[in-house]
Each structure stands twice: as C-alpha cells, then as structure tokens.
Design a protein around this motif. Structure first.
Motif, PDB file in Angstrom:
ATOM      1  N   ARG A 165       4.331   2.417  -1.310  1.00 25.62           N
ATOM      2  CA  ARG A 165       3.211   2.923  -2.104  1.00 25.62           C
ATOM      3  C   ARG A 165       3.661   3.097  -3.539  1.00 25.62           C
ATOM      4  NH1 ARG A 165      -1.661   4.800  -0.634  1.00 25.62           N
ATOM      5  NH2 ARG A 165      -2.708   6.295  -1.975  1.00 25.62           N
ATOM      6  N   GLY A 166       2.758   2.882  -4.444  1.00 30.30           N
ATOM      7  CA  GLY A 166       3.069   3.084  -5.851  1.00 30.30           C
ATOM      8  C   GLY A 166       3.037   1.791  -6.629  1.00 30.30           C
ATOM      9  N   PHE A 167       3.363   1.914  -7.871  1.00 33.54           N
ATOM     10  CA  PHE A 167       3.288   0.776  -8.789  1.00 33.54           C
ATOM     11  C   PHE A 167       4.685   0.475  -9.301  1.00 33.54           C
ATOM     12  CE2 PHE A 167       2.969  -0.310 -13.367  1.00 33.54           C
ATOM     13  CZ  PHE A 167       2.448  -1.574 -13.226  1.00 33.54           C
ATOM     14  N   ASP A 169       6.826  -1.236 -11.815  1.00 36.92           N
ATOM     15  CA  ASP A 169       6.593  -1.750 -13.158  1.00 36.92           C
ATOM     16  C   ASP A 169       7.618  -2.844 -13.450  1.00 36.92           C
ATOM     17  OD1 ASP A 169       6.107  -2.156 -15.763  1.00 36.92           O
ATOM     18  OD2 ASP A 169       6.506  -0.106 -16.425  1.00 36.92           O
ATOM     19  N   SER A 186       1.299  -2.251  -1.031  1.00 41.78           N
ATOM     20  CA  SER A 186       0.863  -0.873  -0.885  1.00 41.78           C
ATOM     21  C   SER A 186       0.238  -0.681   0.505  1.00 41.78           C
ATOM     22  CB  SER A 186      -0.147  -0.547  -1.973  1.00 41.78           C
ATOM     23  OG  SER A 186      -0.519   0.784  -1.876  1.00 41.78           O
ATOM     24  N   ASN A 260      -3.166  -0.113   1.758  1.00 43.75           N
ATOM     25  CA  ASN A 260      -3.396   1.246   1.281  1.00 43.75           C
ATOM     26  C   ASN A 260      -3.420   2.295   2.374  1.00 43.75           C
ATOM     27  OD1 ASN A 260      -3.373   0.485  -1.278  1.00 43.75           O
ATOM     28  ND2 ASN A 260      -5.578   0.423  -1.542  1.00 43.75           N
ATOM     29  N   ASP A 294       6.474  12.313  -3.988  1.00 41.20           N
ATOM     30  CA  ASP A 294       6.043  12.702  -5.335  1.00 41.20           C
ATOM     31  C   ASP A 294       6.727  11.778  -6.340  1.00 41.20           C
ATOM     32  OD1 ASP A 294       4.945  14.005  -7.413  1.00 41.20           O
ATOM     33  OD2 ASP A 294       6.359  15.679  -7.391  1.00 41.20           O
ATOM     34  N   SER A 295       6.729  10.507  -6.036  1.00 42.66           N
ATOM     35  CA  SER A 295       7.464   9.575  -6.881  1.00 42.66           C
ATOM     36  C   SER A 295       6.517   8.515  -7.427  1.00 42.66           C
ATOM     37  CB  SER A 295       8.567   8.913  -6.069  1.00 42.66           C
ATOM     38  OG  SER A 295       7.990   8.253  -4.978  1.00 42.66           O
ATOM     39  N   SER A 296       7.015   7.766  -8.380  1.00 44.65           N
ATOM     40  CA  SER A 296       6.174   6.719  -8.958  1.00 44.65           C
ATOM     41  C   SER A 296       6.047   5.532  -8.020  1.00 44.65           C
ATOM     42  CB  SER A 296       6.768   6.238 -10.269  1.00 44.65           C
ATOM     43  OG  SER A 296       6.876   7.308 -11.146  1.00 44.65           O
TER      44      SER A 296
ATOM     45  N   LYS B 107       0.444   0.705 -19.921  1.00 47.14           N
ATOM     46  CA  LYS B 107       0.549  -0.751 -20.086  1.00 47.14           C
ATOM     47  C   LYS B 107      -0.600  -1.191 -20.986  1.00 47.14           C
ATOM     48  CE  LYS B 107       3.903  -1.081 -17.616  1.00 47.14           C
ATOM     49  NZ  LYS B 107       5.063  -1.453 -18.364  1.00 47.14           N
ATOM     50  N   HIS B 125      -1.064   3.867 -14.925  1.00 43.32           N
ATOM     51  CA  HIS B 125      -1.073   3.743 -13.466  1.00 43.32           C
ATOM     52  C   HIS B 125      -0.922   5.108 -12.831  1.00 43.32           C
ATOM     53  CE1 HIS B 125      -1.169  -0.586 -12.918  1.00 43.32           C
ATOM     54  NE2 HIS B 125      -0.548  -0.627 -14.083  1.00 43.32           N
ATOM     55  N   ALA B 126      -1.849   5.417 -11.956  1.00 40.20           N
ATOM     56  CA  ALA B 126      -1.822   6.721 -11.298  1.00 40.20           C
ATOM     57  C   ALA B 126      -0.637   6.772 -10.356  1.00 40.20           C
ATOM     58  CB  ALA B 126      -3.109   6.920 -10.515  1.00 40.20           C
ATOM     59  N   GLN B 127       0.128   7.865 -10.499  1.00 35.70           N
ATOM     60  CA  GLN B 127       1.354   7.960  -9.719  1.00 35.70           C
ATOM     61  C   GLN B 127       1.083   8.013  -8.225  1.00 35.70           C
ATOM     62  OE1 GLN B 127       3.864  11.202 -10.976  1.00 35.70           O
ATOM     63  NE2 GLN B 127       4.871  11.149  -8.995  1.00 35.70           N
ATOM     64  N   ARG B 128       0.070   8.750  -7.839  1.00 33.17           N
ATOM     65  CA  ARG B 128      -0.168   8.902  -6.405  1.00 33.17           C
ATOM     66  C   ARG B 128      -1.339   8.080  -5.918  1.00 33.17           C
ATOM     67  NH1 ARG B 128       0.670  15.361  -5.693  1.00 33.17           N
ATOM     68  NH2 ARG B 128       2.844  15.398  -6.270  1.00 33.17           N
ATOM     69  N   GLY B 129      -1.955   7.322  -6.789  1.00 33.02           N
ATOM     70  CA  GLY B 129      -3.122   6.555  -6.378  1.00 33.02           C
ATOM     71  C   GLY B 129      -2.703   5.265  -5.721  1.00 33.02           C
ATOM     72  N   ASP B 130      -3.691   4.557  -5.203  1.00 31.34           N
ATOM     73  CA  ASP B 130      -3.357   3.268  -4.630  1.00 31.34           C
ATOM     74  C   ASP B 130      -3.625   2.141  -5.623  1.00 31.34           C
ATOM     75  OD1 ASP B 130      -6.074   3.361  -4.578  1.00 31.34           O
ATOM     76  OD2 ASP B 130      -6.218   3.698  -2.438  1.00 31.34           O
ATOM     77  N   THR B 132      -6.315   0.963  -6.873  1.00 35.60           N
ATOM     78  CA  THR B 132      -7.465   0.082  -6.691  1.00 35.60           C
ATOM     79  C   THR B 132      -8.697   0.590  -7.426  1.00 35.60           C
ATOM     80  OG1 THR B 132      -8.048   1.260  -4.695  1.00 35.60           O
ATOM     81  CG2 THR B 132      -6.728  -0.695  -4.428  1.00 35.60           C
ATOM     82  N   PRO B 167       0.642  14.756 -12.507  1.00 30.51           N
ATOM     83  CA  PRO B 167       0.866  13.915 -11.319  1.00 30.51           C
ATOM     84  C   PRO B 167      -0.356  13.819 -10.423  1.00 30.51           C
ATOM     85  CG  PRO B 167       1.783  16.072 -10.955  1.00 30.51           C
ATOM     86  CD  PRO B 167       1.108  16.123 -12.289  1.00 30.51           C
TER      87      PRO B 167
END
Lengths: 665, 579
Positions: A165-167, A169, A186, A260, A294-296, B107, B125-130, B132, B167
């Motif tokens: 999960r997460g982005f 970069d 994800s 997701n 709680d991480s990126s 970005k 980019h949302a840290q805890r989001g997916d 989308t 966060p």
C-alpha cells in the motif's frame, strides 16, 4: 548529546580495559573502532587504535559457525541489497536454518527505507512419500507449521503473496527495493505455481490455497474466484526449473489480485507470528502495526519455493518474508513530539533569509538537511536481543553515503563499524543511531528504467477509456511485458487500441503501434466468469514517451452484484510491467477507481409503493364509476326480491316441489 | 346507468366541453400565471426547508482547524513572493511556484495550452489513501473580475504545504493554478480526463479560492455553486461550505445579495435570493465564470469561495480555514457525494427548496404551451381537417426546414460573431406581416402555430428536468408568443397586426435574451451576451446557445410565419367529407 558523548567515552575506556586482557583468546568478529562521538567530529581522543578486538556483550556467540557470516556481510556491501548467502549450513550445535536481516537506507527528501528480511527453510522431505513411508518424522522447526500441509495439499511449488500500500515515488527514490520483484500493486496480490492434471484441477487447488491463506492472514483472499483469476503467459514466469513431483502432471501459473484491499494490523500480526522469533526477539520486534502502517509506502511479501536436491530425492521449502517500509523521517519525528501537526511555534519557524522576512512574513525554507535520530524514535521501540535459534545472528546494515554516520547502541554504549553493518549477538536492547550533516546525499538506486502511469479517461457513465503512458528517459530502448487483468464489467474494445505519440516520437520514421507492440496475448472476458486478460511485449525506444489507449463500455450490474456497504466505485487492479531488457525489473501502475452507474437502491421500493397506491385508487374509482348505478330504494328492493341467492333457492325449491308433486300426483 | 354515464350526461347538459374549448387561450394564460404564482409563493414560511447535512460522515467543523498562528507568517511570506511574480510571464511564474511545491513533496506538472494559457498543477499523494480519488484545491491567477488572485494563490500554496504535514488524508490533493477561472481551468479539467500524464485518481470535489489583492482583512465570503447546463453540486458540499464559513464566524452571501439583506430573513429577501439564483443559474456560463463551473460534469462537486471587501474583522488565514475544514470533511467520505439533493434552489444560506417543490412551475408553464397548441388546433373552423391534409404536412415540413435552418444559424453564428445582424433580422421578421402583402392559407397559419407551440412545449418538458432554470426562463420570456392572434381576413385590422408584431418582437429568442440581460444582468451589457453564447459553448461546453437556437427559434419562426395575412381556405376536404 552530551550524555551520549560521555557514554561513548566510558565504553571506550571499558573496551580498552578489555582489550588488554582478552586480545589473545578472541577469535570472533573483528570490529573496527572508528568510534566518533556524535557532534564531536575531530576529537582525537575518542578514536581508538584499529584492530583492537573487543569482547563485550556485542560478541556473545563464539565458535567456528560465525565464519560464514563475514562472507555474507561482504555480499551485502557489494550489492547494496539484502541478499542472502545461498547455503545455510546446519552445524552440530543446535541451530536452525533461519536468517534475519535489516537494511536501513536513507532516501532523498528525508525519507527512510527500512527493509526487513526473514529467511527460513523447512526440513527436508521426500516428494511423493508421506513421512511414514521413509524413516523420518514430521518436524517443522523454524518453518511455519501452517504452510507445509497447505503447500502439500494443494501441490503448490511456488507461492507468492504481496500486501502493498502507498505510493512509491520512483522519480525521486529510484528503483523499487529488490527490483520490484518483491512488492505488489496496492492491495493484495497472490500468484502460485501449482502442479495439477488439468486446468480445472489447478483451479480447485488454487481456490483451496486462497481460502487457506485468507484464514491465515485475516485478509479477503477468499474473494478470489474465477472472475478474478488469470493464468499469465509471459509475466510472472519462475526463474529456472521447478521440480515436478508427478511426471504425469503439469505446472500451472495462477494469479489474482485484490486491488486496494486494505492492509492492516490484522495482516501483520499473523505475518510476524510466522517467524520463529514471533516478534519477541530480533529485528521483528520493531514490526509494530502502528508504525508500519503509518508510512508512506509499505510492502509485506512472502515467497515460498520448493528446492530439490540434484537427484530429486529430497526436497525442502524455502521461505522468504520481506517487509519494506518507507517513512518520512521529519514527519514521524515531529509526530512523536506533537501528535497533531499543529503550526510550529513562532521561534521555531525556519525562514528563508534571502527573502523578505520579519515578524509578519516568513518564506519557508526546505526541510533541514542536518538530522540525527535513532531507529527507536522511528519505530517506537528498540530491537530486543537477537534471534537465538540460528547460527546467523540478526544482521543490521545501514546503506548510506559517507555523509552519514551510523552507530549501534547496545544498552547505553555506541559502536560503529567501517561498513556500517552490525551483528546483534546479545540479548540486550539494540538501537541504531543515524546522523547526517547532509541528508540530501544518499546512495542513489539506479533510476527506474521506465515510468508507466495509467489513468481512466472519458466523461459519461456508459463508456470510458484507459490510457497508459510509457516514458523512457534513458538512452537505451526498454523491452517490457505489460500485463493487465480487467474485471468483466469493463467491456474492452481492443479495436480502439491506439498510440498517442509523446516526446521524441518523430525521429526514425515515427512511431506506430505495430513498431512498439508485439506478441499480444488477449483473452476476452466472460461475464461473471473470467476477467479480461491482456499481455503484450512492448519496446519503448530511447528518450521517448507515448501513450497507449483503448476504450471500453461499462456494463450494468445486477442489483445484488453491487457491494452492500459504502460504495465509491469499483477498484481496478494495477497493471504489471516486467522489464526484460536492459535489466530485469518489475513495476506496477497505480490502481484505479471505476465508476459504474449505481442505481438508487431505495427507488424500487418507492416505485412499488407509489404505483400500487395509484393503481389501487384508479382501479377502485374507475370500477365504481363504470359498474355502479344509483337507484331508488324501491327499485333496489324490487331488484333484490327478484335476484339474489335467496330468491334462486326459493325458485329451485318450488321447482323441485312441483316436480315431486307431478311425480307423485 | 352507471356513475360515469351520469357524469357524462351532466357534462353534456352543462355544455362544459365547448366552454372549455372556447376558454383554451384563457386556460393557457391561467396556467402561466399559476406557474409564476407557484414560484412566487415558494419563499413563504412552510414552503421551504432548512438545510441539513445529509451524509453523516461529513462532520463539518468537528475537527479543530489549525490553519492559523505561524501559518499566517508563511502565507504572507508566499504572498510577498507571489506579488513579486505577478508581473512576470506565466512560464517564469509557473516554474518558480512549481519549485516551491516540490519542496514539500508535491509532484508538479505544467499543462500547456496555447489558446487558454498554461496551468500549473501538483499532486500531493495521500499517505494513507489508495491513490484512486482526489480533491482539488484550485486558485486561478486571475479571478472572474479580471483581478489578480494574489491572496487566493498564496492561500492555495500555503494550504498545500500545511496539508503535506498532515497524515490524515485518504484522498490525493491536487492543487491547480490556472491562468483564469474560465477557459484555462475548463481546458485543464478536460485534459485531466483525456490526456494528462500526471494524474491523481478520479476527482471527487473541487474548491476554488478567489481572494484578489493583498489585503489582510476581508468582510464576508460569497459562495458560488452554479454549474453549467443546470448542474449543481451536491447540496451537502454547499452545506458544509456554508456551515464551516459560519462556524468560523464569517458571513455568507449568495448570488451577490448582500449579507445585510440576507440577515433580514423575510419573504422579500428570500424571494430576491431565489430569483437572482434562478437568473444566475439560467445564465450560468454566460455571466462571470467563477471557476466552479469549469468542473461541472464528470461527477465533480465544486464550489467557489470568494472573499469580499478589503476591510473587516476576518483575517486571510480565517479564509484558509474554510477550505481546510472542507477538505477534512470531504476526506471523511467513504462513498461519493450522493446523499443529499442535486437539484435545489437556495433561498438563504440555510434554506432551500427541493426539486419536488419547484418543478411544478416549469411543468405548468409547459402545459400552458401545450394548451396553446391545442387551442390553435381545435379552436377554429378547420379542426375537422384530416391528419394527412396538405396543411398539416406543410406545417410539419416547415417545422423540419426551420429546425435545420436554425441549426445552420447556430453553427454560422459560432463562426461569424454578428449580433447586430441577428437582432435586426429578428426585428425585420417580426414586422414582416405589416410590410408583406403575401397571403397564406388560414388553416396553414393555425397548423403552424399548433406545431410550433407543441414543439416548444416538448422542448420545455424535456429541458425542465435537466435544466429547470433555463427551461423556466425560456418559457416565461417566450410566453408572449402564445398571445399572437390569427384572424380571418375581414377583421384583420392594423391594430392586431401591430400587436402581433410587438408580441413577436418580445418573444424572439435573441431580442428577449438581449432585453433580459439589459434589465437584470449587469455582467452582460450590450451585445456581450451574444459573444458569451459563443465562447461559453466553445470554452466551457455550455449548450444554452443551442437550446435557444434549436429549441426556441424554430417555434418563433413558425409563429412569425403564421402572422402573415391569411385567406380562408376552401375546405374541399370538409365538403367531401360531408357528401
């Protein structure tokens, strides 16, 4: 800081004392004593003579078994990757084939990547024979007990499970850890190589596998069904030959992903419980759900393969479990101090002094590049001891440039090594302390060979498009396999597949779909039974970017197929891009959210209620209007007297009576 | 005899049917009056409702907002720099600001559009989001009035920086700095859904910031919510914007009605807000575009927050706290905005009427046209003409021709912007019956009117669900058309002719919209409304122009044609029928 300095100084004194007495008999790992006091770079007194060998708690284990380690340590240094020496020897002493490593790597922009790796082997077994047939006994040792029966039952030769999960970069952080082969899109991703007689059989075994894993990891993996399962042809191919236990059967590669799917503590807890240390000692003590999630970006992965001896007589399962976490260090540290990120106090504002700056205005400076923190500040706890069951002590490495200094803190004493790798051998608390004058100086991973992003296009509720942008910023062409599995309710029109040229697409006779895309594999979807499966090999020329797009129709679902709970759209799993040339690499696009026209589910109820009422009213009124007559009372009485049941019965009675009379009379 | 038979007898005894038929013009008028009356009564106590937050998850202002204290210094630091940048080229400006945004992990990309101006946007980019879903924070460089949106842009940037430390986000945050709130913003939104490489998921909601100048204080906040083509954002979004603004202690104004007037909270103030609201929504896309219109469509809910006044007790960060709290609210959403109303009219910030209350106005208005059509069909000597008579066929083919012709006019005008020709030509046609001696058959005149009104009624009926405001405004301004009289030759006096011409003049789509804008819309003086018709279609995709040209003009042309001198027809068909 002063306290640390004093502690260091004391520890140095201690080590000097031990040096004198125990130099002769120590044969264990040597530690370079380049201990530099934090914030006190050029204090000559704190530097100890090299080659002083130390025998503090740091070196609790001794014996010949340790020798193997040094090779593995070197290995780590050269490849800047967590790689594990292939052979794990079981010596006479009781120790088990288990290894755990922690790699700490600062990333640009004050991010920190921590990679945990756990590796364990099962006991050897003979394929095709149950434990009763040969002179052995069923025994699991460090290999998780849950897995072997499951693998045996479903004849799984390889199993890969990903929770991500997460982005990531990739533009600033570069390549994914482990070249992307150990992280998924994800959500949850699962693929396995299953030995079976036929497709159907393979699917049955796959379903059993998915259901078992679902129970094991408290994840919704049991929602994997035929409409989500694909059989990849070009992607996810295993390296090397896999053993076939029964020559009459075949191997099937089966894959599915749940886009997701939330990854949470429920998944991490059973994950940590798989290790022999159970999260109670060694580096797995750091794995706390509050911090990991709680991480990126975070990724949990499990890979199990079957390794057989050359003769094929005996086999064993090898399991590798990895946890990779990326955190933004300043944010995490700030949160430790102030759980709510309130505005900073006025005197702590960092303003750009080259721009107008006074009591009223302040142009903010970028993040500070001078940092010092310890791992326990990031993870909230210290590493509790080492793993004490293997002959490989827990291994911690910091992979950073010379601008960084790393220490290991054992109880209150700080140590450092040349290669920034440490071995945890005592049962004391360990902590890693990092310090840098310039955090922007980090060891850069090679940049990602290709950038791919995918997005949904279109306006309405009935159709849409999918657009994938490929961007190759390098000066050599990239060849990759693109894998995509789309749900059946996206009705893809492959005929609309087209290429939109981007940067540098004019040279060399232009660019066309035929030139970049070859060997396409396409398996159209079957409603409710099979997803669309699209795989193609794509060659992206050097310094080029282009987009490949196609259109699809959104189909209407049956009312029971809409999710019952809060629904914000349907998740589309990420596309998988496996780069073959110039180097092997795997990456995934972001997941997407598809909006289908969702009916107002209370509407049918309203409609039924309303129409019934209206029909009832209209029917009643109309029927009355047409059928009823208004008559006077006398007329009504007369009518009633000459019709009705009473009258008919009376008439019948008379008739009968008259007949009887006639007969008798 | 059944009850229905009795009723039937009664109706015949009283001669109701011929009476009703004779009163059809009156009935048509009555329906129009009822329609207007219904609308005018909506602001009465008891006819409207208090707004409420329908989606429980939104919880507006439940979390304390923290865009204050030292964020104020940061915001002003950014503002000084943006003030410096205001005069530089768009490229320099975008590159510099993109550098600032990248500092805190956004970005960025620049969408290049030579026609409307470049747009700088960044994805946090949302840290805890997916990843989308996304929420948009937009601040065009210039606002609807052409003023430089200095504070708005600085709030946008400072707020994004503030957001980057939190966060809590479950949806990506996209900050958009476009050249202007109209073409440039719309073209970016369109590109986002077709060709942009950097995207952040499907957009749920958008908040546009409009705070021109560098004044530290402002008086009140105006909330714009009209979408294009009759679309409105979900009432929940407007509600949270209003409730948060009021919670932070600011006053809200709507549709340019002053806060003092709104605080009166009497029938007249509510009526004023409702009428200006209907006017603004009907002219949406043509009047000043505040930015939220650009997001209309794609299921994006958008509002614009506009700061008014240069003095007052509210500070610039207070303004920033509105989008902050709104983002916190939207962030809570698990589903899309779907709970509350999509069709509503606000009577005050906290009062609204829903579609079921106001739709009957437009329905009765379209019925009034249908009755006029019926009147033209049966209320004369030619009602017994068979369906396939020459006159019927002729009028239908004329309808087809005028429809095609009007489509041609609509297209032609988009290329050659000549409002004077359009107006003078319309006026000429209106007075044509006075000048022209040509005669048409009387039944044809009736049939033409009948087809024209029927068509117009159908247009209104189909439009009223989609765009009530336009349908109602069109129906009302075109109503004089139904009063045009066709009489037989002998009593066809000049007075009637003149009256007809004036009625036609008033109900001509172009002249009517010109007069309407002259009277009620200060944003569209002179002939600008016609230029705006074209640009709104080209830049925003607002189809008001085509509705007017294809839905209204053909009917008008046919009615105009019917006012030519008539001669009674020799009803051969009827004679044949009688023989």
């Amino acid at each position: 800081m002063k306290g640390i300095g004093i502690a260091l100084f004391l520890s140095w004194l201690l080590s000097l004392a031990i040096c004198d007495t125990e130099v002769a008999e120590s044969s264990a790992l040597e530690i370079d004593q380049d201990i530099v006091l934090p914030n006190d770079d050029d204090a000559p007194s704190s530097t100890v003579v090299d080659s002083c060998v130390l025998d503090v708690p740091y070196d609790a284990y001794s014996g010949s078994t340790v020798v193997d380690d040094q090779s593995s340590v070197k290995n780590v240094d050269e490849n800047t990757n967590v790689e594990i020496s292939p052979s794990i020897d079981v010596k006479e002493e009781i120790s088990y084939p288990y290894e755990e490593k922690l790699m700490i790597k600062p990333l640009p922009n004050n991010y920190l990547l921590t990679s945990f790796s756990f590796r364990m082997d099962s006991e050897e077994f003979m394929p095709g024979k149950s434990a009763l047939d040969y002179d052995g006994y069923g025994h699991y040792t460090v290999f998780p007990m849950a897995f072997k029966p499951m693998m045996d039952r479903t004849a799984t030769r390889q199993l890969h499970l990903r929770f991500t999960r997460g982005f990531w970069d990739s533009e600033s952080w570069g390549r994914l850890p482990h070249d992307g082969f150990k992280s998924g899109g994800s959500g949850v991703e699962l693929w396995a190589i299953i030995e079976a007689e036929s497709d159907d059989q393979a699917y049955k075994q796959w379903k059993i596998l998915a259901n078992s894993l679902s129970g094991l990891f408290c994840a919704s993996i049991n929602f994997i069904d035929t409409s989500k399962t694909t059989y990849p042809v070009k992607s996810f191919q295993p390296d090397g030959q896999l053993p076939l236990f029964d020559d009459t059967k075949k191997l099937f590669l089966v894959r599915a992903a749940l886009a997701n799917e939330p990854v949470c503590t429920e998944n991490l807890t059973p994950f940590v419980k798989l290790f022999p240390t159970k999260g109670r000692s060694g580096i797995s003590t750091l794995l706390d759900g509050h911090k990991v999630f709680d991480s990126s970006w975070h990724s949990l992965s499990i890979d199990i393969t079957t390794e057989c001896s050359a003769s094929g007589e005996t086999c064993k399962y090898q399991m590798e479990a990895l946890v990779d976490v990326v955190m933004n260090v300043p944010n995490v540290l700030a949160r430790n101090e102030r759980p709510i990120p309130k505005p900073v106090a006025g005197d702590k504002l960092r303003c750009d002094l080259s721009k107008p700056f006074d009591a009223f205005q302040c142009f903010p400076l970028p993040e500070e590049t001078k940092v010092s923190y310890s791992l326990s500040k990031i993870y909230g706890k210290q590493i509790l001891g080492s793993n004490e069951i293997s002959n490989h002590p827990s291994h911690v490495c910091v992979d950073a440039t010379d601008d960084w200094t790393a220490y290991i803190k054992i109880d209150d004493t700080y140590f450092s090594t040349d290669d920034n790798c440490f071995e945890l051998k005592s049962s004391l608390n360990h902590d890693v302390y990092l310090e840098s004058e310039n955090t922007s100086s980090v060891i850069r991973y090679e940049s990602a060979p290709l950038y791919v992003s995918r997005s949904l296009t279109g306006y309405g509720q009935d159709r849409g498009g999918l657009r994938t942008v490929f961007k190759n910023p390098h000066s050599n062409p990239v060849k990759a396999v693109y894998f995509e599995s789309l749900p059946w309710f996206m009705r893809v029109y492959l005929s609309t597949l087209k290429l939109e040229p981007g940067e540098n697409c004019d040279g060399d006779g232009g660019i066309s779909l035929e030139r970049v895309m070859n060997s396409t594999y396409y398996l159209p979807a079957v409603d409710r039974a099979r997803p669309t499966h699209l795989e193609y090999v794509i060659t992206v020329p050097a310094n080029t970017s282009f987009a490949i797009s196609y259109q699809f129709d959104k189909s209407l679902l049956q009312y029971a197929e809409y999710p019952p709970d809060a629904n914000h759209g349907f998740e589309i799993e990420s596309a998988v891009i496996t780069i073959i040339e110039p180097s092997e690499y795997q990456m995934r696009t972001a997941t997407l959210l598809l909006l289908l026209s969702t009916p107002d589910f209370s509407m049918p109820y309203n409609v039924i209620i309303l129409t019934s009422t209206v029909i009832g009213l209209i029917f009643g009124t109309l029927f009355n209007l047409i059928m009823k007559r208004v008559v006077s009372m006398q007329l009504a009485d007369r009518v009633q007297a000459t019709s009705g049941i009473k009258y008919k019965i009376k008439m019948l009675k008379q008739k009968l009576l008259s007949k009887v009379k006639r007969l008798t009379g | 005899m059944s009850l229905i038979g009795k009723l039937h007898r009664r109706v015949i005894d009283l001669g109701l049917v011929p009476k009703i038929v004779a009163a059809l013009p009156l009935l048509s008028m009555l329906f129009a009056v009822v329609s207007v009356g219904w609308l005018a009564l909506l602001p009465l106590e008891g006819r409207y409702r208090r707004t409420y937050i329908s989606e429980n998850a939104l919880l507006p202002s439940q979390a304390y907002s923290y865009f204050r204290e030292t964020e104020w210094n940061t915001l002003r630091g950014y503002r000084t720099q943006i003030e410096r940048l205001a005069n530089s080229t768009s490229r320099e400006r975008n590159e510099e600001v993109a550098g600032w945004l990248r500092e805190f992990g956004v970005k960025t990309a620049i969408y290049q559009d030579e026609k409307h101006g470049d747009t700088l946007y960044g994805v946090l980019h949302a840290q805890r989001g997916d990843g989308t879903e996304a929420v948009i924070l937009a601040a065009p460089w210039t606002n609807a009035d052409g003023m430089v949106n200095l504070s708005g842009v600085s709030i946008g940037i400072a707020l994004t920086r503030f957001f980057s430390r939190w966060p809590v986000w479950s949806k990506n945050i996209i900050v958009v700095l476009s050249e202007n709130p109209k073409g440039s913003m719309r073209s970016w939104v369109e590109a986002y859904h077709t060709s942009l490489d950097l995207t952040g998921g499907s957009i749920e909601a958008a908040v546009v910031l409009d705070y021109p100048g560098v004044n530290d204080y402002f008086d009140h906040v105006e909330i714009h919510y009209d979408g294009l083509n009759g679309e409105e954002p979900n009432l929940d979004l407007v509600n949270i914007a209003i409730s948060i603004t009021e919670h932070e202690g600011m006053k809200v104004s709507l549709h340019g009605v002053s806060c003092d007037k709104i605080s009166d909270n009497d029938f007249w103030s509510r009526l004023l807000i409702m009428l200006t609201g209907i006017k603004n929504a009907a002219l949406s896309g043509l009047r000043k575009v505040n930015g939220n219109e650009a997001f209309s469509g794609w299921r994006i809910q958008a509002v614009t927050l506009k700061a008014h006044g240069t003095e007052g007790r509210h500070d610039v960060t207070t303004f920033g706290r509105i989008p902050e709290a709104m983002f916190r609210s939207i962030n809570n959403l698990l589903e899309k905005f779907h709970q509350s109303f999509f069709f509503y009219i606000l009577l005050a910030p906290r009062y609204f009427v829903s579609i079921s209350s106001y739709l009957p106005c437009a329905v009765t208005l379209s019925i009034s046209f249908a009755l006029a059509s019926l009147d033209a069909m049966i209320n004369n000597n030619y009602k017994k003409l068979p369906l396939s008579s020459t006159y019927n066929l002729l009028s239908l083919s004329m309808w087809c021709i005028s429809l095609l012709g009007c489509f041609g006019i609509a297209q032609l005008f988009l290329r050659f912007d000549a409002p004077t020709i359009l107006i003078s030509f319309s006026a000429l046609i209106s007075f044509l019956p006075l000048l022209l001696k040509k005669k048409i058959a009387e039944p044809l005149a009736y049939r033409l009117k009948s087809v024209a009104f029927l068509f117009f009624s159908l247009v209104l009926t189909s439009l009223l669900m989609v765009n009530f405001f336009l349908a109602f405004a069109m129906g009302l301004t075109a109503f004089p058309m139904t009063l045009v009289r066709t009489s037989s030759l002998n009593n066809y006096s000049l007075r009637i002719k003149l009256k007809n011409s004036i009625l036609l003049l008033l109900s001509n789509p172009f002249i009517a919209s010109y007069i309407f804008c002259q009277c009620f819309e200060p944003d569209l003086p002179g002939f600008t409304v016609f230029t705006e018709f074209a640009t709104a279609w080209k830049e925003l995709g607002c189809w008001t122009w085509f509705v007017i040209c294809i839905g209204w003009l053909p009917s008008w042309l046919m009615v105009a044609l019917s006012t030519l001198n008539t001669q009674p027809a020799q009803l051969d068909d009827r004679k044949k029928k009688f023989q």
